[in-house]
Enzyme design. Structure first.
Site, mmCIF file in Angstrom:
data_model
loop_
_atom_site.group_PDB
_atom_site.id
_atom_site.type_symbol
_atom_site.label_atom_id
_atom_site.label_comp_id
_atom_site.label_asym_id
_atom_site.label_seq_id
_atom_site.Cartn_x
_atom_site.Cartn_y
_atom_site.Cartn_z
ATOM 1 N N ASN A 199 3.194 -7.625 1.561
ATOM 2 C CA ASN A 199 1.885 -7.423 0.942
ATOM 3 C C ASN A 199 2.066 -6.691 -0.392
ATOM 4 O O ASN A 199 2.654 -7.242 -1.314
ATOM 5 C CB ASN A 199 0.963 -6.681 1.913
ATOM 6 C CG ASN A 199 -0.496 -6.780 1.510
ATOM 7 O OD1 ASN A 199 -0.935 -7.807 1.002
ATOM 8 N ND2 ASN A 199 -1.250 -5.729 1.760
ATOM 9 N N ASN A 219 -0.211 -1.403 2.437
ATOM 10 C CA ASN A 219 -0.967 -1.765 1.243
ATOM 11 C C ASN A 219 -0.528 -0.912 0.062
ATOM 12 O O ASN A 219 0.669 -0.734 -0.155
ATOM 13 C CB ASN A 219 -2.469 -1.678 1.529
ATOM 14 C CG ASN A 219 -3.161 -3.002 1.293
ATOM 15 O OD1 ASN A 219 -3.039 -3.593 0.218
ATOM 16 N ND2 ASN A 219 -3.868 -3.498 2.290
ATOM 17 N N ASP A 264 -7.311 -0.019 0.608
ATOM 18 C CA ASP A 264 -6.526 -1.195 0.233
ATOM 19 C C ASP A 264 -5.554 -0.798 -0.872
ATOM 20 O O ASP A 264 -4.725 0.079 -0.678
ATOM 21 C CB ASP A 264 -7.477 -2.319 -0.186
ATOM 22 C CG ASP A 264 -6.856 -3.695 -0.086
ATOM 23 O OD1 ASP A 264 -5.651 -3.832 -0.345
ATOM 24 O OD2 ASP A 264 -7.573 -4.664 0.226
#
Length: 303
Positions: free
Chosen positions: A107, A155, A205
């Site tokens: 990610n 994240n 996030d």
């Protein structure tokens, strides 16, 4: 968020798009332009100060996050590992194996002051049993090391201005972790929770760190970005007209602009705040906020 301070700023649409999952914004100070990804659409976009609209710079490759490379081009992460891409050439695979471990479903990524690249896995699969994921470090010679495990959806990441601390978001845990960071070895240790969001805050996030050492965190389902001091205390929140605010970075001529990505994809989940309106404006565009706080430039990869 208790006692939160909401700060009014002019939030302008920088790129009018319907990105399924806008992510990974990074500012290229050399060319004066912003790059970002559509994680759901297998695309990387760019826009400079003289561009009227965003332009597609790479298609057909899953890209979740970006960092600039010292020799030009971008390092991007995705479901197939880490890649280096320069205009006019095909993406070059940097790493997709770490010993016996597949380096997949990467990610967010970030580069450290020495040019190494850290990247965390998205192990979470809603409604399914899942193994917790790893945080990998790619050294400048291309070798890979697992530096953390037990992550659900790794994240945003960043470093304190003195490079003594490393920060990492785990969205599913709604936590921002702080670690002690050793620059010469690239090691991290002593994980602790610096910021703990509640369900009503949304999911943390992407994140970045400014020149004063404050952390900025995008809040998916939270419709905004929040700034925390180095002790984890909320200092301000800026509202974004998109419920699914995904990531952010500083840029512009004086590093006083904040660029924020968002996502148009529909994700109805019990992880959302109670009573969340899934039919509201989810997002999909890239926003620009001009303000007075100076950002800390992101480091470039040297791998």
């Amino acid at each position: 968020m208790n006692n939160q301070k909401t700060t009014p700023y002019a939030v302008k649409l920088f790129a009018d798009q319907s990105l399924l999952c806008g992510e990974g914004p990074v500012w290229d100070a050399d060319s004066g332009q912003l790059y970002w990804t559509d994680c759901g659409g297998e695309a990387i976009y760019g826009k400079g100060k003289h561009d009227g609209t965003a332009r597609l710079v790479l298609a057909g490759h899953h890209a979740a996050s970006l960092v600039m490379h010292e020799l030009g081009g971008l390092v991007f992460s995705g479901r197939d590992g880490f890649f280096h891409w320069k205009a006019g050439a095909a993406p070059r695979l940097i790493c997709n194996r770490c010993g016996a471990t597949d380096v997949v479903n990467i990610n967010d990524i970030t580069a450290d002051p020495y040019g190494r690249v850290f990247g965390g896995q998205e192990a979470f699969r809603e409604g399914e049993p899942y193994d917790t994921g790893f945080l990998f470090r790619i050294d400048t010679d291309g070798s890979c090391t697992v530096v953390e495990e037990g992550l659900h959806l790794a994240n945003g990441m960043g470093f304190s201005p003195d490079c003594g601390s490393f920060y990492l978001v785990d969205s599913i845990q709604r936590a921002v972790y702080a670690y002690d960071y050793e620059g010469h070895t690239g090691s991290i240790k002593n994980r602790r929770i610096l910021i703990q969001l509640t369900k009503n805050d949304g999911l943390p996030d992407g994140m970045t760190v400014d020149s004063e050492g404050f952390l900025w965190v995008a809040r998916w389902f939270g419709g905004g970005i929040s700034r925390y001091d180095p002790d984890g205390k909320l200092e301000r929140t800026i509202i974004i007209p998109a419920a699914q605010t995904s990531s952010l970075t500083f840029g512009g001529p004086h590093a006083r602009d904040i660029f924020v990505t968002s996502a148009a994809q529909y994700w109805e989940t019990p992880l959302a705040p109670a009573g969340h309106d899934f039919s509201s404006s989810r997002g999909g565009g890239v926003y620009r906020i001009s303000q007075d706080i100076v950002g800390k430039p992101e480091y470039k990869a040297k791998i």
